[in-house]
Design an enzyme around this catalytic site. Structure first.
Site, PDB file in Angstrom:
ATOM      1  N   GLY A 187     -10.463  69.404   1.910  1.00 52.39           N
ATOM      2  CA  GLY A 187      -9.185  68.835   2.339  1.00 52.39           C
ATOM      3  C   GLY A 187      -9.201  68.036   3.621  1.00 52.39           C
ATOM      4  O   GLY A 187      -8.177  67.455   3.992  1.00 52.39           O
ATOM      5  N   PRO A 208     -15.546  70.276   1.402  1.00 55.16           N
ATOM      6  CA  PRO A 208     -14.857  68.987   1.402  1.00 55.16           C
ATOM      7  C   PRO A 208     -15.481  68.005   0.408  1.00 55.16           C
ATOM      8  O   PRO A 208     -16.648  68.140   0.040  1.00 55.16           O
ATOM      9  CB  PRO A 208     -15.068  68.451   2.823  1.00 55.16           C
ATOM     10  CG  PRO A 208     -15.827  69.484   3.568  1.00 55.16           C
ATOM     11  CD  PRO A 208     -16.411  70.436   2.573  1.00 55.16           C
ATOM     12  N   GLY A 209     -14.685  67.056  -0.011  1.00 56.62           N
ATOM     13  CA  GLY A 209     -15.180  65.962  -0.841  1.00 56.62           C
ATOM     14  C   GLY A 209     -14.976  64.647  -0.106  1.00 56.62           C
ATOM     15  O   GLY A 209     -15.916  64.014   0.364  1.00 56.62           O
ATOM     16  N   ARG A 210     -13.712  64.289   0.057  1.00 55.20           N
ATOM     17  CA  ARG A 210     -13.345  63.008   0.668  1.00 55.20           C
ATOM     18  C   ARG A 210     -14.038  62.765   2.014  1.00 55.20           C
ATOM     19  O   ARG A 210     -14.495  61.659   2.298  1.00 55.20           O
ATOM     20  CB  ARG A 210     -11.825  62.994   0.877  1.00 55.20           C
ATOM     21  CG  ARG A 210     -11.285  61.701   1.435  1.00 55.20           C
ATOM     22  CD  ARG A 210      -9.817  61.854   1.889  1.00 55.20           C
ATOM     23  NE  ARG A 210      -9.025  62.656   1.015  1.00 55.20           N
ATOM     24  CZ  ARG A 210      -8.268  62.183   0.011  1.00 55.20           C
ATOM     25  NH1 ARG A 210      -8.193  60.897  -0.199  1.00 55.20           N
ATOM     26  NH2 ARG A 210      -7.570  63.007  -0.748  1.00 55.20           N
ATOM     27  N   ARG A 233      -5.828  55.185  -6.664  1.00 53.12           N
ATOM     28  CA  ARG A 233      -5.097  55.852  -5.584  1.00 53.12           C
ATOM     29  C   ARG A 233      -3.798  55.142  -5.156  1.00 53.12           C
ATOM     30  O   ARG A 233      -2.768  55.804  -4.984  1.00 53.12           O
ATOM     31  CB  ARG A 233      -5.991  56.068  -4.365  1.00 53.12           C
ATOM     32  CG  ARG A 233      -7.252  56.872  -4.656  1.00 53.12           C
ATOM     33  CD  ARG A 233      -7.939  57.363  -3.390  1.00 53.12           C
ATOM     34  NE  ARG A 233      -7.175  58.401  -2.770  1.00 53.12           N
ATOM     35  CZ  ARG A 233      -6.461  58.255  -1.683  1.00 53.12           C
ATOM     36  NH1 ARG A 233      -6.444  57.111  -1.049  1.00 53.12           N
ATOM     37  NH2 ARG A 233      -5.763  59.261  -1.204  1.00 53.12           N
ATOM     38  N   TYR A 288      -0.714  57.611  -5.900  1.00 53.38           N
ATOM     39  CA  TYR A 288      -0.204  58.364  -4.733  1.00 53.38           C
ATOM     40  C   TYR A 288       0.486  57.473  -3.702  1.00 53.38           C
ATOM     41  O   TYR A 288       0.712  57.913  -2.576  1.00 53.38           O
ATOM     42  CB  TYR A 288      -1.357  59.076  -4.011  1.00 53.38           C
ATOM     43  CG  TYR A 288      -2.323  59.808  -4.893  1.00 53.38           C
ATOM     44  CD1 TYR A 288      -1.947  60.983  -5.547  1.00 53.38           C
ATOM     45  CD2 TYR A 288      -3.618  59.341  -5.064  1.00 53.38           C
ATOM     46  CE1 TYR A 288      -2.858  61.654  -6.347  1.00 53.38           C
ATOM     47  CE2 TYR A 288      -4.526  60.020  -5.863  1.00 53.38           C
ATOM     48  CZ  TYR A 288      -4.134  61.169  -6.512  1.00 53.38           C
ATOM     49  OH  TYR A 288      -5.030  61.831  -7.294  1.00 53.38           O
ATOM     50  N   CYS A 306      -2.331  45.029 -17.078  1.00 50.36           N
ATOM     51  CA  CYS A 306      -1.048  44.518 -17.544  1.00 50.36           C
ATOM     52  C   CYS A 306       0.054  45.548 -17.381  1.00 50.36           C
ATOM     53  O   CYS A 306       0.561  46.100 -18.371  1.00 50.36           O
ATOM     54  CB  CYS A 306      -1.166  44.071 -18.994  1.00 50.36           C
ATOM     55  SG  CYS A 306      -1.827  42.429 -19.076  1.00 50.36           S
ATOM     56  N   TYR A 352     -12.624  59.457  -4.729  1.00 51.51           N
ATOM     57  CA  TYR A 352     -11.582  59.326  -5.747  1.00 51.51           C
ATOM     58  C   TYR A 352     -11.348  57.858  -6.112  1.00 51.51           C
ATOM     59  O   TYR A 352     -10.230  57.451  -6.406  1.00 51.51           O
ATOM     60  CB  TYR A 352     -10.283  60.018  -5.293  1.00 51.51           C
ATOM     61  CG  TYR A 352     -10.526  61.444  -4.857  1.00 51.51           C
ATOM     62  CD1 TYR A 352     -10.867  62.415  -5.790  1.00 51.51           C
ATOM     63  CD2 TYR A 352     -10.472  61.811  -3.513  1.00 51.51           C
ATOM     64  CE1 TYR A 352     -11.148  63.723  -5.399  1.00 51.51           C
ATOM     65  CE2 TYR A 352     -10.745  63.122  -3.112  1.00 51.51           C
ATOM     66  CZ  TYR A 352     -11.081  64.068  -4.067  1.00 51.51           C
ATOM     67  OH  TYR A 352     -11.359  65.340  -3.679  1.00 51.51           O
TER      68      TYR A 352
HETATM   69  N1  LLP Z   1     -11.930  72.118  -3.464  1.00 50.71           N
HETATM   70  C1  LLP Z   1     -11.003  72.150  -4.422  1.00 50.71           C
HETATM   71  C2  LLP Z   1     -10.745  73.400  -5.146  1.00 50.71           C
HETATM   72  C3  LLP Z   1     -10.263  70.998  -4.707  1.00 50.71           C
HETATM   73  O1  LLP Z   1      -9.335  71.038  -5.650  1.00 50.71           O
HETATM   74  C4  LLP Z   1     -10.530  69.807  -4.001  1.00 50.71           C
HETATM   75  C5  LLP Z   1      -9.800  68.582  -4.301  1.00 50.71           C
HETATM   76  C6  LLP Z   1     -11.543  69.809  -3.026  1.00 50.71           C
HETATM   77  C7  LLP Z   1     -12.220  71.001  -2.771  1.00 50.71           C
HETATM   78  C8  LLP Z   1     -11.905  68.608  -2.223  1.00 50.71           C
HETATM   79  O2  LLP Z   1     -10.818  68.118  -1.519  1.00 50.71           O
HETATM   80  P1  LLP Z   1     -11.053  66.948  -0.452  1.00 50.71           P
HETATM   81  O3  LLP Z   1     -11.963  67.501   0.611  1.00 50.71           O
HETATM   82  O4  LLP Z   1     -11.691  65.814  -1.152  1.00 50.71           O
HETATM   83  O5  LLP Z   1      -9.720  66.621   0.044  1.00 50.71           O
HETATM   84  N2  LLP Z   1      -7.405  62.349  -6.163  1.00 50.71           N
HETATM   85  C9  LLP Z   1      -6.750  62.694  -4.928  1.00 50.71           C
HETATM   86  C10 LLP Z   1      -7.342  63.923  -4.298  1.00 50.71           C
HETATM   87  C11 LLP Z   1      -7.320  65.126  -5.205  1.00 50.71           C
HETATM   88  C12 LLP Z   1      -8.002  66.317  -4.621  1.00 50.71           C
HETATM   89  C13 LLP Z   1      -8.165  67.372  -5.637  1.00 50.71           C
HETATM   90  N3  LLP Z   1      -8.857  68.517  -5.170  1.00 50.71           N
HETATM   91  C14 LLP Z   1      -6.799  61.508  -3.982  1.00 50.71           C
HETATM   92  O6  LLP Z   1      -7.296  60.462  -4.389  1.00 50.71           O
HETATM   93  O7  LLP Z   1      -6.304  61.580  -2.859  1.00 50.71           O
END
Ligand code: LLP
Length: 453
Positions: A271, A313-315, A351, A355, A380, A409
């Protein structure tokens, strides 16, 4: 995968520096980020990329990803002696990107069998993977148990299914429960996952999470390893995390006192937000680690043992590494607005439409005649606007436009809507460009259509 060295010796003149420096493609990416995409040397770099790889093109900056991994580790490792960092694959599922993070010693958090198979392909062992999803199908449960993956269980129904499958395989399933802590971290509604009305996790509220642990403890087929939560995405302040950590540590203590459970890990999810606008300041990893440290230490002191802190984290790792390079097809003035129509749309980057997310846009090689425009996609649909009411230098057909912070994403949410083949992805290291996913071609659009000849 081909690695190509960028043929052009770039001469970049940093804004506040008079001397001329010979730099790399990596520097051109940094320059675009620093709003210097109008400079001729920067423009030449992007034009060369577009010429060699076509558009729309996802470009990732390898050093950025490695730098983010190092920043997170150096903020947390000194404060949390028992620490495990995972990467949430969903943000960017390209194996080369995942491989970079694996090389940094980072584990894998996945949400589907497809992501499990991707993690294995990259070289992870099944036992190094954490599988979170609120809706796992029987095949996914079977595969995870076979591999010794940690199943992050989301409901009592799922617990029963995991138990039955483990029994069938004569194995113990490794599990944690995803807990819904009922915390609002103040982010966009669609990515706010830890509030009570969200579909995710077993609620602390009403003792649901506690009942799940009590039930699991009585099952010989289940090995309880930890507890998990994830309160949302693109979080910019520390308060949500500290509040969550307090609730989680209190819960872990309750599990120890009432059930005699000693958990190996407490996963506080991912997150961590990134800046999407120029000059935006937000929580750094250092801020977060500092804020969490006293809460964690107090929890550990009352618990009497230290679980491993997991983060996923991912993002944060990949978001800022990504640039979506597109070409202007046409520019159109209407009585209301000016549209710059580009060759990417919400099929390429979802995105903004999904969002209302803001991504910075740079026009390559142009600095003059700033005007207010909408960057419109090639899908389109009326709603296919990638950036709205932006003041940008005047662009013409054939110009390049780059969309920043598209590494998370972006491609992972792309589709073939409107029968547009998926774009190419390249990884930049210094002056080298590596194709990490080639551009899809038209026959691939009907590769699985059994009615196509
Ligand atoms: N762990 C879990 C259980 C999650 O559901 C997620 C993201 C993460 C970790 C990683 O979250 P991050 O660190 O990336 O914030 N598509 C959306 C974001 C959806 C996130 C879903 N879950 C966007 O483009 O903002």
């Amino acid at each position: 995968m081909s690695i190509r060295h960028f043929g052009l010796a770039l001469l970049l003149v940093p804004a506040l520096q008079a001397q001329v420096t010979t730099t790399t493609l990596h520097d051109a990416l940094l320059a675009a980020r620093a709003d210097r995409a109008g400079e001729p040397a920067v423009a030449a770099a992007f034009q060369q990329l577009a010429k060699e790889h076509g558009t729309p093109l996802y470009i990732y900056d390898q050093r950025y990803i490695q730098g983010q991994a190092a920043a997170l580790r150096s903020a947390f490792a000194p404060r949390f002696p028992k620490l495990r960092i995972l990467y949430a694959l969903k943000a960017n599922t390209n194996p080369a990107v995942i491989g970079l993070l694996r090389a940094e010693g980072i584990g894998a958090e996945v949400v589907s069998q497809g992501e499990i198979e991707t993690a294995l392909k990259v070289g992870y062992q099944g036992t190094e993977i954490m599988f979170t999803s609120s809706s796992k199908n029987p095949a996914e449960i079977r595969r995870a148990i076979e591999l010794g993956t940690v199943l992050n269980v989301d409901s009592m129904d799922e617990l029963g299914q995991v138990q039955a499958e483990a029994h069938r395989q004569l194995k113990q399933a490794r599990i944690s429960f995803r807990v819904n802590p009922g915390v609002d971290p103040h982010t966009i509604h669609q990515i706010n996952t830890g509030i009570a009305e969200s579909k995710f996790g077993l609620h602390l509220q009403g003792g649901l999470a506690f009942k799940a642990y009590a039930a699991a403890k009585a099952m010989p087929e289940i090995r309880i390893e930890g507890v998990h939560c994830h309160i949302g995405s693109q979080i910019t302040e520390t308060e949500g995390y500290t509040l969550t950590a307090t609730k989680m540590m209190t819960f872990v203590k309750e599990l120890k006192e009432k059930l005699g459970l000693k958990l190996d890990f407490v996963d506080l999810g991912g997150g961590l937000g990134i800046p999407y606008t120029d000059g935006q300041t937000l929580m750094s990893p250092e801020d977060l680690a500092k804020a969490l440290e006293p809460v964690w230490k107090a929890g550990v002191a009352t618990l009497g043992y230290e679980p491993t802190l997991w983060l996923e984290p991912g993002r944060f790792f990949v978001g800022g590494s990504g640039f979506l390079l597109t070409r202007v097809n046409t520019v159109k003035e209407t009585p209301i607005k000016t549209f710059v129509n580009v060759d990417a749309g919400f099929n390429t980057l979802m995105r903004p439409v999904m969002y209302q997310a803001y991504h910075r846009v740079r026009v390559i090689g142009r600095t003059q005649d700033v005007q207010k425009v909408d960057i419109a996609g090639d899908v389109c649909e009326t709603g296919d606007i990638l950036a709205e009411a932006r003041l940008l230098p005047k662009a013409k057909a054939g110009d390049l436009v780059v969309i920043l912070d598209a590494g998370a994403y972006g491609f992972s949410m792309a589709s073939e809507y409107n029968a547009r083949p998926l774009p190419e992805e390249v990884l930049v290291e210094g002056n080298a460009v590596r194709v990490i996913r080639r551009r899809a071609d038209f026959p691939e659009l009907f590769r699985t259509a059994t009615s196509a000849k």
